[in-house]
Design a protein around this motif. Structure first.
Motif, PDB file in Angstrom:
ATOM      1  N   SER A  64       0.740  -1.215   0.180  1.00 31.38           N
ATOM      2  CA  SER A  64      -0.056  -0.022  -0.112  1.00 31.38           C
ATOM      3  C   SER A  64       0.900   1.232   0.077  1.00 31.38           C
ATOM      4  N   PRO A  65       0.425   2.207  -0.507  1.00 35.45           N
ATOM      5  CA  PRO A  65      -0.701   2.381  -1.493  1.00 35.45           C
ATOM      6  C   PRO A  65      -0.517   1.691  -2.885  1.00 35.45           C
ATOM      7  N   ARG A  66      -1.523   1.440  -3.605  1.00 36.18           N
ATOM      8  CA  ARG A  66      -1.252   0.813  -4.746  1.00 36.18           C
ATOM      9  C   ARG A  66      -0.766   1.871  -5.998  1.00 36.18           C
ATOM     10  N   TYR A  67      -1.301   3.199  -5.636  1.00 34.46           N
ATOM     11  CA  TYR A  67      -0.970   4.018  -6.780  1.00 34.46           C
ATOM     12  C   TYR A  67      -0.565   5.437  -5.773  1.00 34.46           C
ATOM     13  N   LYS A  68       0.361   6.072  -6.163  1.00 32.11           N
ATOM     14  CA  LYS A  68       0.857   7.462  -5.326  1.00 32.11           C
ATOM     15  C   LYS A  68       1.262   8.160  -6.420  1.00 32.11           C
TER      16      LYS A  68
END
Lengths: 117, 118
Positions: free
Chosen positions: B7-11
């Motif tokens: 986590s996160p999957r997207y940043k």
């Protein structure tokens, strides 16, 4: 130092035909060799490994790989390709004699497999 | 059976910011790894850990910091993010290779974190 080469960025094959994804390696001792597959937006999934013994290794989803010590190769094969096999394939190697800080894998740059109808 | 999660999957973050990527595994594997995946480079090892409180540099450690206070967690911190750190980051874990290399050692990967540094 250990290294892996995947000479083809992309391999195209028709569904039902056999497929081969090539991998050559370099290690100073005996190798442990691995194949992984990556589907879009997913992590790598383990397919198969060669540790010792039989040069033909069978893995998941009907894949197999042939270890050739004299040619330092570990090519991935499947007798009959499926459209669902389309993915990115990685070969990896580590030296078998490592202890302590070992188990570091060196990956190739990947080969995109495209299976078409 | 959660396995290994990230986590996160997207940043998306800005240049100069600190960002931490989290990795958690439920298998009690002693080894954990951080890789980055970039087109044309495959996967490159950033850091790895053989056990809690034991970490070591991989191929591309500059600009990254890791810690491992618990066996199940292995966070990766970018202390001051740069555009060159835009990448997909994968965490992995494995059992120890054992004496003389062992017979196991395949690594199991998380789903990845796609990081964009603007």
């Amino acid at each position: 130092a250990q290294s892996v080469a995947q000479p083809e960025d992309q391999v195209n094959v028709a569904e039902g035909n056999p497929l081969t994804v090539k991998c050559t390696y370099s290690v100073s001792g005996n190798p442990y060799l691995f194949w992984y597959v990556q589907y879009p937006n997913r992590g790598l999934q383990f397919l198969l490994k060669y540790i010792t013994g039989d040069n033909l290794v069978k893995g998941s989803y009907g894949f197999e790989a042939e270890f050739n010590k004299s040619q330092t190769s570990f090519h991935l094969k499947k007798p009959s390709a499926l459209v669902s096999d389309s993915a990115l394939y990685f070969c990896a190697v580590r030296e078998s004699g490592l202890t302590g800080g070992g188990n570091k894998l060196t990956f190739g740059t990947g080969t995109q497999l495209k299976v078409e109808l | 059976d959660a396995g290994i999660t990230q986590s996160p999957r997207y940043k998306i973050t800005e240049t100069g910011r600190q960002v931490t990527l989290m990795c958690h595994q439920t298998w009690s594997h002693s080894y954990m790894f951080w890789y980055r995946q970039d087109l044309g480079h495959g996967l490159r090892l950033i850091y790895y850990s053989a056990a809690a409180d034991i970490t070591d540099k991989g191929e591309v450690p500059d600009g990254y910091v890791v810690s491992r206070s618990k066996t199940e967690n292995f966070p990766l911190t970018l202390e001051s993010a740069t555009r060159s750190q835009t990448s997909v980051y994968f965490c992995a874990s494995s059992e120890p290779p054992g004496l003389a290399g062992g017979t196991r050692g395949e690594q199991y990967f998380g789903p990845g974190t796609r990081l964009t540094v603007t």
